[in-house]
Scaffold this active site. Structure first.
Site, PDB file in Angstrom:
ATOM      1  N   TYR A   1      16.833  29.376  10.626  1.00 37.65           N
ATOM      2  CA  TYR A   1      15.639  30.086  11.086  1.00 37.65           C
ATOM      3  C   TYR A   1      15.515  30.049  12.604  1.00 37.65           C
ATOM      4  CZ  TYR A   1      13.483  30.456   6.432  1.00 37.65           C
ATOM      5  OH  TYR A   1      13.189  30.769   5.134  1.00 37.65           O
TER       6      TYR A   1
ATOM      7  N   ARG B   1     -10.079  -0.490  15.670  1.00 40.00           N
ATOM      8  CA  ARG B   1      -9.797   0.385  14.543  1.00 40.00           C
ATOM      9  C   ARG B   1     -10.700   0.016  13.371  1.00 40.00           C
ATOM     10  NH1 ARG B   1      -4.038   0.772  11.386  1.00 40.00           N
ATOM     11  NH2 ARG B   1      -4.673  -1.335  10.803  1.00 40.00           N
TER      12      ARG B   1
ATOM     13  N   LYS C   1       0.844  -1.206   0.000  1.00 40.06           N
ATOM     14  CA  LYS C   1       0.000   0.000   0.000  1.00 40.06           C
ATOM     15  C   LYS C   1       0.881   1.258   0.000  1.00 40.06           C
ATOM     16  CE  LYS C   1      -0.366  -0.443   5.044  1.00 40.06           C
ATOM     17  NZ  LYS C   1      -1.208  -0.932   6.158  1.00 40.06           N
TER      18      LYS C   1
ATOM     19  N   MET D   1      12.439  24.461   4.069  1.00 40.92           N
ATOM     20  CA  MET D   1      11.669  23.776   3.030  1.00 40.92           C
ATOM     21  C   MET D   1      12.575  23.014   2.058  1.00 40.92           C
ATOM     22  SD  MET D   1       8.972  25.267   0.230  1.00 40.92           S
ATOM     23  CE  MET D   1       7.883  25.999   1.425  1.00 40.92           C
TER      24      MET D   1
END
Ligand code: PLP
Length: 351
Positions: A247, A129, A35, A295
Site C-alpha cells: 500500500y 497516576r 493482568k 490488515m
C-alpha cells in the site's frame, strides 16, 4: 493446515523467568502480575504454572480478572486487584477472597463500610497516576490502621531508567510511608524495580513483563523468550528493481528481489508502525519487512533464505531470533504493547 498465525507459549520459560527474578531478591516474596490475561499469554495457564513453581501471590487489574483467576487457581493463593473495589462488587470480593488495592479516599471509605476482609493500601510517591497521597496518612492515620492492611505499596515512574533521580525520591518517600506501618509488608518494585538493587525490593516484588521475557535486565539476569509467534508463507514471488511493495508504494526495490507474503497483519496485533522496520526470521535468517503492514498480510524480503522460502513455511516474528524488546523497538513500541496487543485471531498453542 491452518494459515492462522500461531503463538507458542512456553510455560516452563515463564516459570524459569519467575525463578530468575525470585533469586535476584531472595529476602523478598516474589509475586506475579498476570493482568491483561497474563500479558496476552493466558492468565489461567500462566498462573497455574507459577503456582506450581512456588508463587503464592498474584496481581490483576480488574475485579473480573480476579474472579476468573480465583476459578483457575482455587482458594489459597492471594489475589490482589490493583484497580480496587466498586460498590457493586463488595460481596463477591469476599466470596472469591479477592484482596482490593485501595488507591483513593473514596475506596478507603467504601472498604471501611464494607463487611471487609484483607486489603492493600497504594500510595502515590511521585508518579501522579494512582494512589493515596501521603497527606492522607497525616489526617486519616487511625482510619487506615483500622483497615489492617496486609500490604503497603507504591509504584515507580522511572524504574526502567536506573539513573533517574525520581527513583531515589520515590524510594525515600515510600520508606517513610512504610515506616508508619511497621508490621505490614511493603512493596515498591515492578519488573524494572527488581533490577535497582536490594533497597528497592522491600518485602514483596511485583514483576509482570519480566516473567514474559520483556524488560531490559542487567547482564547478570538471563530471561528466556516465552512466546514464539509464527506466520505462514502464502506466496513466494520475484519482483523487479524499481517496482514498489505494498500500500502507498512506500518501499521501492533497488534490485530484483525474491519476496514472500505471510499471513499476519495489524488485525493480529502487529503494529502498523512496523512497516519497513520489523524483521521476520526464516530458519533463523533475517528477512526484513518491506512496505506497509496490511490488515492480514506482511511482505518480506527472502532473498537471503531462498531455499527455505516456500509456501507453508513458518516465519518467526517473535521468539529466540525475533527478540521481544528488539522487535518492539523496531516498531517504536515496547514489549508490553506487543504482547498485550496480540489479538485473539492469533492461535495460542500450549505445550
Ligand atoms: C502492571 C503493574 C506491575 C507490573 O509491572 P511490570 O512493569 O510489567 O513488571 C506492578 N505494579 C503495578 C501497580 C502495576 O500496575
Amino acid at each position: 493446515m491452518s494459515s492462522r498465525p500461531r503463538a507458542h507459549i512456553h510455560l516452563s520459560s515463564i516459570a524459569a523467568n519467575w525463578q530468575a527474578i525470585d533469586r535476584l531478591n531472595p529476602t523478598a516474596t516474589t509475586a506475579a502480575v498476570v493482568k491483561a490475561d497474563g500479558y496476552g499469554l493466558g492468565a489461567a495457564k500462566v498462573s497455574r504454572t507459577l503456582a506450581r513453581a512456588g508463587c503464592s501471590t498474584f496481581f490483576v487489574a480488574h475485579f473480573e480478572e480476579g474472579t476468573a483467576l480465583r476459578q483457575a487457581l482455587g482458594f489459597g493463593p492471594r489475589i490482589f486487584v490493583l484497580n480496587g473495589p466498586t460498590g457493586s462488587h463488595l460481596r463477591t470480593y469476599r466470596e472469591a477472597d479477592l484482596t482490593p488495592v485501595l488507591s483513593s479516599e473514596e475506596q478507603v471509605e467504601l472498604w471501611a463500610r464494607a463487611p471487609r476482609g484483607a486489603c492493600a493500601l497504594h500510595f502515590d510517591t511521585g508518579m501522579n497516576r494512582l494512589g493515596l497521597s501521603s497527606s492522607v496518612l497525616t489526617h486519616r492515620r487511625n482510619e487506615l490502621h483500622k483497615l489492617q492492611p496486609v500490604l503497603i505499596m507504591s509504584h515507580l515512574a522511572c524504574g526502567d531508567l536506573p539513573d533517574h533521580a525520581l527513583n531515589r525520591v520515590q524510594l525515600d518517600r515510600f520508606t517513610e510511608i512504610a515506616s508508619a506501618f511497621p508490621d505490614t509488608p511493603a512493596s515498591l518494585a515492578a519488573s524494572s524495580g527488581c533490577y535497582l538493587g536490594k533497597a528497592y525490593a522491600f518485602d514483596l516484588t511485583r514483576p509482570g513483563i519480566a516473567l514474559y521475557g520483556g524488560s531490559t535486565p542487567p547482564e547478570t539476569v538471563r530471561l528466556e523468550p516465552t512466546v514464539t509467534l509464527e506466520a505462514r508463507i502464502l506466496s513466494v514471488f520475484s519482483a523487479r528493481a524499481g517496482e514498489s511493495v505494498g500500500y502507498a508504494a512506500t518501499h521501492t526495490l533497488e534490485q530484483n528481489t525474491t519476496l514472500a507474503t505471510v499471513a499476519l497483519g495489524y488485525a493480529d496485533g502487529i503494529p502498523r508502525s512496523g512497516g519497513n522496520t520489523l524483521i521476520g526470521y526464516l530458519d533463523g535468517t533475517p528477512c526484513p519487512v518491506l512496505g506497509r503492514i496490511s490488515m492480514d498480510l506482511i511482505t518480506i524480503d527472502v532473498s537471503k533464505a531462498q531455499a527455505e522460502a516456500k509456501s507453508g513455511a513458518r516465519v518467526e516474528f517473535l521468539g529466540p531470533h525475533a527478540k521481544l524488546e528488539e522487535q518492539a523497538a523496531r516498531a517504536g513500541t515496547l514489549g508490553y504493547e506487543l504482547l498485550t496487543g496480540l489479538s485473539n485471531r492469533v492461535e495460542r498453542v500450549y505445550p
